[in-house]
Scaffold this active site. Sequence first.
Site, PDB file in Angstrom:
ATOM      1  N   GLU A  76      27.723  36.962  42.492  1.00  0.00           N
ATOM      2  CA  GLU A  76      28.708  37.076  41.486  1.00  0.00           C
ATOM      3  C   GLU A  76      29.363  35.775  41.149  1.00  0.00           C
ATOM      4  OE1 GLU A  76      30.255  41.673  42.395  1.00  0.00           O
ATOM      5  OE2 GLU A  76      31.264  40.208  43.593  1.00  0.00           O
TER       6      GLU A  76
ATOM      7  N   GLN B  55      41.821  39.393  37.051  1.00  0.00           N
ATOM      8  CA  GLN B  55      41.565  40.804  37.275  1.00  0.00           C
ATOM      9  C   GLN B  55      42.766  41.524  37.595  1.00  0.00           C
ATOM     10  OE1 GLN B  55      37.769  42.426  36.716  1.00  0.00           O
ATOM     11  NE2 GLN B  55      38.470  41.037  35.575  1.00  0.00           N
TER      12      GLN B  55
ATOM     13  N   ASN C  15      42.316  40.842  41.267  1.00  0.00           N
ATOM     14  CA  ASN C  15      41.311  40.203  42.135  1.00  0.00           C
ATOM     15  C   ASN C  15      40.812  38.807  41.324  1.00  0.00           C
ATOM     16  OD1 ASN C  15      40.157  42.658  40.931  1.00  0.00           O
ATOM     17  ND2 ASN C  15      38.351  41.473  41.161  1.00  0.00           N
ATOM     18  N   ASP C  16      39.957  38.772  41.084  1.00  0.00           N
ATOM     19  CA  ASP C  16      39.212  37.170  40.482  1.00  0.00           C
ATOM     20  C   ASP C  16      40.232  36.634  39.428  1.00  0.00           C
ATOM     21  OD1 ASP C  16      37.188  38.701  41.633  1.00  0.00           O
ATOM     22  OD2 ASP C  16      35.779  38.483  39.898  1.00  0.00           O
TER      23      ASP C  16
ATOM     24  N   TYR D 181      35.615  43.314  33.195  1.00  0.00           N
ATOM     25  CA  TYR D 181      35.350  42.472  34.402  1.00  0.00           C
ATOM     26  C   TYR D 181      35.338  40.988  34.242  1.00  0.00           C
ATOM     27  CZ  TYR D 181      33.839  46.515  37.152  1.00  0.00           C
ATOM     28  OH  TYR D 181      33.925  47.554  37.952  1.00  0.00           O
ATOM     29  N   SER D 182      35.041  40.422  34.962  1.00  0.00           N
ATOM     30  CA  SER D 182      35.348  38.812  35.262  1.00  0.00           C
ATOM     31  C   SER D 182      34.957  38.005  34.101  1.00  0.00           C
ATOM     32  CB  SER D 182      34.872  38.173  36.345  1.00  0.00           C
ATOM     33  OG  SER D 182      36.011  38.570  37.198  1.00  0.00           O
TER      34      SER D 182
ATOM     35  N   ARG E 232      26.506  40.236  35.671  1.00  0.00           N
ATOM     36  CA  ARG E 232      27.872  40.062  35.056  1.00  0.00           C
ATOM     37  C   ARG E 232      28.363  38.529  35.231  1.00  0.00           C
ATOM     38  NH1 ARG E 232      28.206  44.072  39.202  1.00  0.00           N
ATOM     39  NH2 ARG E 232      28.573  43.378  41.138  1.00  0.00           N
ATOM     40  N   ASP E 233      29.852  38.522  34.759  1.00  0.00           N
ATOM     41  CA  ASP E 233      30.537  37.214  34.948  1.00  0.00           C
ATOM     42  C   ASP E 233      30.378  35.969  34.258  1.00  0.00           C
ATOM     43  OD1 ASP E 233      31.797  39.240  36.659  1.00  0.00           O
ATOM     44  OD2 ASP E 233      30.887  38.397  38.636  1.00  0.00           O
TER      45      ASP E 233
HETATM   46  C1  FRU Z   1      34.167  39.989  41.850  1.00  0.00           C
HETATM   47  C2  FRU Z   1      33.828  41.006  40.932  1.00  0.00           C
HETATM   48  C3  FRU Z   1      33.106  40.514  39.920  1.00  0.00           C
HETATM   49  C4  FRU Z   1      33.326  41.673  38.734  1.00  0.00           C
HETATM   50  C5  FRU Z   1      34.877  41.738  39.017  1.00  0.00           C
HETATM   51  C6  FRU Z   1      35.365  43.360  38.812  1.00  0.00           C
HETATM   52  O1  FRU Z   1      35.134  40.060  42.973  1.00  0.00           O
HETATM   53  O2  FRU Z   1      33.190  42.221  41.678  1.00  0.00           O
HETATM   54  O3  FRU Z   1      31.660  40.439  40.009  1.00  0.00           O
HETATM   55  O4  FRU Z   1      33.472  41.041  37.248  1.00  0.00           O
HETATM   56  O5  FRU Z   1      34.982  41.362  40.657  1.00  0.00           O
HETATM   57  O6  FRU Z   1      36.788  43.125  39.220  1.00  0.00           O
END
Ligand code: FRU
Length: 449
Positions: free
Chosen positions: A204, A39, A22-23, A83-84, A151-152
């Site tokens: 996010e 991710q 993902n991200d 996480y991100s 987060r992030d």
């Molecule tokens: C966005 C998210 C972030 C988080 C990550 C977890 O897609 O939900 O907020 O850090 O993915 O994989």
Amino acid sequence: MSFVNGKCRQQLHLEPPMGWLNDPNGLSFFGGYYHVYFQYSPDNADGSGKKCWGHYRSCDMISWEFTGTVLFPDTPDDKDGVYSGSAVVYDDTLHIFYTGNVKEEGEHDYITSGRGANVIHVTTKDGVTMSQKKTVLRNSDYPDFCSCHVRDPKVWREGGKWHMVLGARTLLNKGCVLFYTSDDLDKWEYMGTDSVPDFGYMWECPDMFTVGGHRYLSVSPQGLEHYETKNQNAFQSGYFLSDSGLTDFTEWDMGFDFYAPQTFEAPDGRRIIIGWFGIGDSAYTNPTTALGYQHCLTIPREVTADEKGRLMQNPVRELLELRKESRHLSNGETAEITLPSELTADVHGSFKISFDGKLDLVWDGKIFELRFTDNKYGSGRTTRKAVLDKCSDISIIADTSSLEIYLDGGRTVFGTRFYPDNERVTVSAEGISAEIFSLRGMEVKYLGE
Ligand code: FRU
């Protein structure tokens, strides 16, 4: 089918070797390389695995090396997911900040209790080997109005200080950002929050940057209302002009598959954005899941601003290196092309471009529409629209299973995955004539796991 060179493999987009992506995370230029972390759950393609960071690097953004998984959820403060987060260069070192996700045992709603969201700092001298992890912020450091969804971290340098922006959900279910500053990348001081009324329950992946003298805040809000030509996906990603207050939210990408982008500054000063070429909680799917992997990142797009402050995204110029032969597609003609290919055209009025007669791109002078007429081709994707009352040009990067469509100088962009039967597809043009370039695929070397 070989999992690295199988037919479905994208040729211009970074995918996970196996498993789930993902991200984009930690985008940076350091030690002679562009670094693209992401991710990554290597052992399962459906997104339910624990999140790690995978790592690609490149000297030129067209030949890449996958060095493997570089951050694992292996401490109490990130035990349920790395996480991100983001990265900054300081003192010949890459400083990475990410969210360590912790799920506590017991009866919890995991919104107001039960979730730890730690900002963790790690450093690396080579982009691959990581230092010990150090938690620099934890839930007790966030303001009282926050839920445990914070987060992030995105970190940047400005005005002689380090700055961090975090995405958050308040206890009243409002999306917002939190700002922190630091002198030493270690002690962080809360500076304030920002938000917009009635704009989703969670923001996010925030990002703050300047382009063309304007200030922007990019966020990925969840919980916006859906409309026919706006906010059509499960979640959105867009930018506010932030010169005075947060105004003019504009979605980065109007297609089916885009979320959680991040920007960084290239050594020559270009602002470059990469997004997750996918999204969570969607009704449509990706058939590669059956082959053991899912999702990719968008190509790197250069971000510039027009005179009104509207951002334009266009493929980074490095991709021009991938052009091979070209051919002309006249108005009314149908041609067979081999993916990956690029199509560029000036627009003088309404047009329709069709791929295999199963995916139509239509502009009527007011609305641009991307429309699947075949369910297998779209794998559940149907139609996406945007208001577009002027359009001077279109350019399309067509990879093995995706299209990125840049309209009107890149002011409006549509990205979608699509699943043709093979890499030979027909393109037909009505109301438009185009140049088509066949493209060489990027080189990708797999050095790690
Ligand atoms: C966005 C998210 C972030 C988080 C990550 C977890 O897609 O939900 O907020 O850090 O993915 O994989």
